[in-house]
Design a protein around this motif. Structure first.
Motif, PDB file in Angstrom:
ATOM      1  N   PRO A   4     -20.391  12.715 -13.241  1.00 60.52           N
ATOM      2  CA  PRO A   4     -20.359  13.701 -14.439  1.00 60.52           C
ATOM      3  C   PRO A   4     -21.885  13.940 -14.753  1.00 60.52           C
ATOM      4  CG  PRO A   4     -19.398  11.773 -15.016  1.00 60.52           C
ATOM      5  CD  PRO A   4     -19.716  11.752 -13.755  1.00 60.52           C
ATOM      6  N   ILE A   6     -23.447  13.995 -18.229  1.00 57.05           N
ATOM      7  CA  ILE A   6     -22.944  13.445 -19.651  1.00 57.05           C
ATOM      8  C   ILE A   6     -24.099  13.980 -20.586  1.00 57.05           C
ATOM      9  CG2 ILE A   6     -22.025  11.764 -21.235  1.00 57.05           C
ATOM     10  CD1 ILE A   6     -20.884  10.222 -18.610  1.00 57.05           C
ATOM     11  N   VAL A  12     -16.662  17.038 -23.192  1.00 57.52           N
ATOM     12  CA  VAL A  12     -16.611  16.930 -21.513  1.00 57.52           C
ATOM     13  C   VAL A  12     -16.768  18.382 -20.934  1.00 57.52           C
ATOM     14  CG1 VAL A  12     -15.197  16.421 -19.782  1.00 57.52           C
ATOM     15  CG2 VAL A  12     -15.266  14.834 -21.447  1.00 57.52           C
ATOM     16  N   TYR A  55     -15.128  10.783 -21.595  1.00 57.97           N
ATOM     17  CA  TYR A  55     -15.180  10.807 -20.023  1.00 57.97           C
ATOM     18  C   TYR A  55     -14.005  10.071 -19.524  1.00 57.97           C
ATOM     19  CZ  TYR A  55     -18.711  14.014 -19.977  1.00 57.97           C
ATOM     20  OH  TYR A  55     -19.359  15.075 -19.996  1.00 57.97           O
TER      21      TYR A  55
END
Length: 115
Positions: A4, A6, A12, A55
């Protein structure tokens, strides 16, 4: 958990909508587990524990405690954090609930890997 994007201070969905959507799609398949690993190294810039916890919480919400496995991502995570800082950044796994931690750190992996 994949990779991901971040961005500290963003949700998110704001940081990586495609990742969030794909995690949700994968979680629909009950034979798929998610390894919680490598999160620290995916943060763009300085971070605080809440950035990481968002997350991990997202994945646990989608998969449930029965389909997540912790992986330390050691030694790569040393580039962004110490072992202690990594665990400290995941307060959801530092809760007083023994059973979810046991699943995350032990029994889920035993089931998946047959050990």
């Amino acid at each position: 958990m994949g990779k991901p994007s971040i961005t500290p201070g963003k949700s998110v969905a704001e940081s990586d909508r495609a990742w969030a959507d794909n995690i949700g799609l994968l979680a629909q398949h009950t034979n798929v587990f998610c390894k919680v690993s490598g999160v620290i190294t995916e943060v763009a810039g300085p971070w605080v524990p809440d950035d990481i916890e968002a997350y991990v919480s997202f994945v646990i919400t989608d998969y449930g405690w029965g389909r997540v496995i912790y992986g330390s991502d050691w030694c790569a995570s040393k580039l962004a954090s110490s072992w202690y800082q990594t665990l400290k950044a995941l307060p959801i796994i530092s809760s007083s609930f023994v059973e979810p931690k046991n699943k995350l750190f032990k029994t889920n992996a035993e089931a998946v890997y047959g050990v």
